[in-house]
Design a protein around this motif. Structure first.
Motif, PDB file in Angstrom:
ATOM      1  N   ASN A  28     -59.480  42.170  58.589  1.00  0.00           N
ATOM      2  CA  ASN A  28     -59.502  41.741  59.991  1.00  0.00           C
ATOM      3  C   ASN A  28     -60.799  42.159  60.680  1.00  0.00           C
ATOM      4  N   PHE A  29     -61.265  43.376  60.385  1.00  0.00           N
ATOM      5  CA  PHE A  29     -62.515  43.866  60.982  1.00  0.00           C
ATOM      6  C   PHE A  29     -63.701  43.019  60.530  1.00  0.00           C
ATOM      7  N   LEU A  30     -63.768  42.733  59.236  1.00  0.00           N
ATOM      8  CA  LEU A  30     -64.893  41.956  58.711  1.00  0.00           C
ATOM      9  C   LEU A  30     -64.865  40.519  59.232  1.00  0.00           C
ATOM     10  N   GLU A  31     -63.671  39.960  59.416  1.00  0.00           N
ATOM     11  CA  GLU A  31     -63.571  38.604  59.957  1.00  0.00           C
ATOM     12  C   GLU A  31     -64.081  38.545  61.394  1.00  0.00           C
ATOM     13  N   LYS A  32     -63.797  39.589  62.176  1.00  0.00           N
ATOM     14  CA  LYS A  32     -64.262  39.629  63.567  1.00  0.00           C
ATOM     15  C   LYS A  32     -65.778  39.741  63.651  1.00  0.00           C
ATOM     16  N   THR A  33     -66.378  40.390  62.657  1.00  0.00           N
ATOM     17  CA  THR A  33     -67.833  40.564  62.659  1.00  0.00           C
ATOM     18  C   THR A  33     -68.547  39.456  61.892  1.00  0.00           C
ATOM     19  N   GLY A  34     -67.781  38.486  61.384  1.00  0.00           N
ATOM     20  CA  GLY A  34     -68.373  37.378  60.642  1.00  0.00           C
ATOM     21  C   GLY A  34     -68.840  37.751  59.255  1.00  0.00           C
ATOM     22  N   ALA A  35     -68.321  38.847  58.722  1.00  0.00           N
ATOM     23  CA  ALA A  35     -68.758  39.317  57.400  1.00  0.00           C
ATOM     24  C   ALA A  35     -67.600  39.327  56.416  1.00  0.00           C
ATOM     25  N   GLN A  36     -66.714  38.334  56.511  1.00  0.00           N
ATOM     26  CA  GLN A  36     -65.522  38.317  55.660  1.00  0.00           C
ATOM     27  C   GLN A  36     -65.846  38.249  54.172  1.00  0.00           C
ATOM     28  N   ASN A  37     -67.056  37.756  53.835  1.00  0.00           N
ATOM     29  CA  ASN A  37     -67.441  37.687  52.424  1.00  0.00           C
ATOM     30  C   ASN A  37     -67.686  39.065  51.810  1.00  0.00           C
ATOM     31  N   LEU A  38     -67.742  40.076  52.664  1.00  0.00           N
ATOM     32  CA  LEU A  38     -68.004  41.431  52.172  1.00  0.00           C
ATOM     33  C   LEU A  38     -66.723  42.210  51.874  1.00  0.00           C
ATOM     34  N   LEU A  39     -65.559  41.555  51.968  1.00  0.00           N
ATOM     35  CA  LEU A  39     -64.294  42.263  51.779  1.00  0.00           C
ATOM     36  C   LEU A  39     -64.226  42.946  50.417  1.00  0.00           C
ATOM     37  N   PHE A  40     -64.382  42.190  49.355  1.00  0.00           N
ATOM     38  CA  PHE A  40     -64.219  42.774  48.023  1.00  0.00           C
ATOM     39  C   PHE A  40     -65.424  43.609  47.588  1.00  0.00           C
ATOM     40  N   PRO A  41     -66.666  43.248  47.971  1.00  0.00           N
ATOM     41  CA  PRO A  41     -67.760  44.194  47.730  1.00  0.00           C
ATOM     42  C   PRO A  41     -67.553  45.528  48.443  1.00  0.00           C
ATOM     43  N   SER A  42     -66.945  45.497  49.640  1.00  0.00           N
ATOM     44  CA  SER A  42     -66.655  46.746  50.355  1.00  0.00           C
ATOM     45  C   SER A  42     -65.639  47.582  49.588  1.00  0.00           C
ATOM     46  N   MET A  43     -64.648  46.913  49.008  1.00  0.00           N
ATOM     47  CA  MET A  43     -63.673  47.631  48.187  1.00  0.00           C
ATOM     48  C   MET A  43     -64.339  48.195  46.937  1.00  0.00           C
ATOM     49  N   GLY A  44     -65.291  47.439  46.382  1.00  0.00           N
ATOM     50  CA  GLY A  44     -66.040  47.939  45.235  1.00  0.00           C
ATOM     51  C   GLY A  44     -66.850  49.172  45.593  1.00  0.00           C
ATOM     52  N   LEU A  45     -67.440  49.164  46.800  1.00  0.00           N
ATOM     53  CA  LEU A  45     -68.182  50.332  47.272  1.00  0.00           C
ATOM     54  C   LEU A  45     -67.260  51.534  47.411  1.00  0.00           C
ATOM     55  N   PHE A  46     -66.053  51.291  47.894  1.00  0.00           N
ATOM     56  CA  PHE A  46     -65.066  52.368  48.013  1.00  0.00           C
ATOM     57  C   PHE A  46     -64.737  52.946  46.636  1.00  0.00           C
ATOM     58  N   ALA A  47     -64.625  52.072  45.633  1.00  0.00           N
ATOM     59  CA  ALA A  47     -64.365  52.538  44.263  1.00  0.00           C
ATOM     60  C   ALA A  47     -65.525  53.389  43.759  1.00  0.00           C
ATOM     61  N   LEU A  48     -66.755  52.965  44.071  1.00  0.00           N
ATOM     62  CA  LEU A  48     -67.932  53.731  43.657  1.00  0.00           C
ATOM     63  C   LEU A  48     -67.932  55.113  44.306  1.00  0.00           C
ATOM     64  N   LEU A  49     -67.595  55.168  45.593  1.00  0.00           N
ATOM     65  CA  LEU A  49     -67.541  56.455  46.289  1.00  0.00           C
ATOM     66  C   LEU A  49     -66.457  57.352  45.690  1.00  0.00           C
ATOM     67  N   THR A  50     -65.343  56.748  45.289  1.00  0.00           N
ATOM     68  CA  THR A  50     -64.275  57.513  44.638  1.00  0.00           C
ATOM     69  C   THR A  50     -64.761  58.092  43.319  1.00  0.00           C
ATOM     70  N   ALA A  51     -65.472  57.272  42.534  1.00  0.00           N
ATOM     71  CA  ALA A  51     -66.012  57.740  41.253  1.00  0.00           C
ATOM     72  C   ALA A  51     -67.023  58.863  41.464  1.00  0.00           C
ATOM     73  N   LEU A  52     -67.886  58.714  42.479  1.00  0.00           N
ATOM     74  CA  LEU A  52     -68.877  59.751  42.769  1.00  0.00           C
ATOM     75  C   LEU A  52     -68.202  61.047  43.217  1.00  0.00           C
ATOM     76  N   ALA A  53     -67.165  60.913  44.037  1.00  0.00           N
ATOM     77  CA  ALA A  53     -66.441  62.101  44.494  1.00  0.00           C
ATOM     78  C   ALA A  53     -65.824  62.844  43.310  1.00  0.00           C
ATOM     79  N   LEU A  54     -65.259  62.099  42.358  1.00  0.00           N
ATOM     80  CA  LEU A  54     -64.694  62.741  41.168  1.00  0.00           C
ATOM     81  C   LEU A  54     -65.783  63.345  40.284  1.00  0.00           C
ATOM     82  N   TYR A  55     -66.958  62.720  40.267  1.00  0.00           N
ATOM     83  CA  TYR A  55     -68.070  63.260  39.481  1.00  0.00           C
ATOM     84  C   TYR A  55     -68.479  64.636  40.015  1.00  0.00           C
ATOM     85  N   PHE A  56     -68.642  64.738  41.340  1.00  0.00           N
ATOM     86  CA  PHE A  56     -69.022  66.023  41.931  1.00  0.00           C
ATOM     87  C   PHE A  56     -67.869  67.028  41.853  1.00  0.00           C
ATOM     88  N   TYR A  57     -66.650  66.520  41.925  1.00  0.00           N
ATOM     89  CA  TYR A  57     -65.473  67.375  41.730  1.00  0.00           C
ATOM     90  C   TYR A  57     -65.503  67.979  40.324  1.00  0.00           C
TER      91      TYR A  57
END
Length: 403
Positions: A368-397
């Motif tokens: 909903n946020f991305l649709e309001k900003t006209g960036a709805q195409n970034l939905l799944f890349p944003s989720m991919g970025l979240f996955a990358l941050l999760t992997a990095l957090a586990l790496y430093f952990y």
């Protein structure tokens, strides 16, 4: 060979395994179309549909932590029959529900019933197999779950498309669970249980507070929850996305839910064998990186290659899942103090409750946020970025707690 295998386990084991197969056929038949049914057929919209999905997931994975101890106290047969009555009733009322609150009540009954069922089946497998056969027993248990989750979406699609009434899926599920109830009533008997402590709610919360003092455990639970928040998209926002880019895919949406289980059935053994050569955390991190690639490509595959090509992303996700999912429970068992092993393993399932519980609705908020900003195409890349941050957090952990 088959006769020897059958004789290696007690009658309650095979009865419980067959009941679990029926339960999986019912639950995965419902889940394969549920988010579309809630959002489109009941006209609740994506936000309410995903709120209901998340609430179901949370109850289904958090409550077994408590209910497992209750089942030990009350008896497996009694607990199982109660859960099957509750689920049969829940499916029937879900078929009649026509508003948010009526479907909410029905789905919560199903969640509670499913939460009661989980520890009973797993407990039966544990108690009816000796130390030598326990690994084989749980392997049979997980194979049955994947077989059920593979067949169920096909059955759901067949019932829905041939009848023209999606609510008939719930009636089918009610009949399946009713059959399981009769089998449990007539054939299932309580396995010989080990004597143990009387369950106490106060002790449960005391143990919870004790576990919460372990910074290593709590950190892992919170970070690893992110993976399951992403997994929840397979049942929530990805089906909604598929239908949004190709309305015709609504008639075949259940087929996408068959990708993950068939990949696991075919590849879990070889991938598990390869991953066993590495420490748990590097295996988990590697799996998350592959899952990052999977979720990031959903939008690209769907937009440029057509909705059916999203099956490729789901297959890629399954490979990542086979790398991280089995090793997480193993990791929790490794870091657990010897006198708190069962407690830690129990709370090791909290990431599923947290991630699956929050993921569907958070995904909708992001969309909903991305649709309001006209960036709805970034939905799944944003989720991919979240996955990358999760992997990095586990790496430093891992760097911090490696020793």
């Amino acid at each position: 060979m088959e006769i020897k295998l059958f004789k290696r386990f007690q009658k309650p084991f095979w009865t419980a395994i067959f009941i679990e197969l029926l339960h999986c056929l019912a639950s995965y038949s419902m889940m394969a179309y549920l988010v579309i049914y809630l959002s489109k057929d009941l006209n609740l919209g994506d936000s309410k549909a995903n709120f209901l999905m998340g609430t179901m997931f949370f109850m289904g994975y958090f409550l077994p932590i408590i209910i497992g101890a209750i089942a030990d106290r009350k008896g497996f047969k009694e607990t199982m029959t109660a859960s099957l009555i509750l689920m049969s009733s829940g499916y029937f009322f879900a078929s009649k529900a026509d508003s948010f609150w009526t479907i909410f009540a029905a789905l919560m009954a199903l969640s509670l019933g499913g939460a009661v069922m989980k520890p009973v089946i797993a407990g039966t497998v544990k108690l009816t197999a000796n130390d030598e056969d326990r690994t084989l027993g749980f392997s049979i248990y997980y194979i049955v779950i994947n077989i059920g989750s593979f067949i169920a979406p096909f059955l759901a699609n067949l019932i829905r498309t041939q009848s023209g009434h999606p609510e008939y899926i719930f009636i089918f599920c009610a009949l399946i669970e009713s059959s399981a109830f009769l089998i449990s009533l007539l054939l299932y008997s309580n396995p010989e249980a080990k004597s143990g402590e009387v369950f106490s709610i106060s002790k449960f919360f005391f143990d919870l507070l004790e576990a919460a003092k372990d910074f290593k455990l709590v950190s892992f639970i919170l970070i690893y929850s992110g993976v399951w928040a992403l997994y929840s998209q397979i049942w929530s926002n990805i089906p909604l996305f598929i239908v949004s880019i190709d309305e015709k895919m609504k008639e075949k949406i259940e087929y996408f839910q068959m990708v993950d289980p068939i990949m696991i059935i075919l590849l879990q053994y070889p991938i598990g064998k390869i991953m066993s050569k590495f420490r748990p955390l590097p295996s988990i991190i590697s799996g998350i990186v592959i899952s990052m690639a999977a979720v990031s490509t959903v939008g690209i595959m769907g937009t440029y290659f057509g909705a059916p090509s999203i099956a490729f992303s789901l297959a890629l996700w399954a490979i990542g899942e086979m790398m991280f999912s089995p090793r997480a429970v193993e990791y929790v068992s490794v870091i657990a103090p010897k006198d708190k092993l069962a407690l830690y393993i129990g709370f090791g399932f909290l990431p599923l409750a947290i991630g699956l519980g929050t993921g569907p609705y958070l995904g909708t908020l992001l969309k909903n946020f991305l649709e309001k900003t006209g960036a709805q195409n970034l939905l799944f890349p944003s989720m991919g970025l979240f996955a990358l941050l999760t992997a990095l957090a586990l790496y430093f952990y891992d760097k911090k707690f490696k020793n």
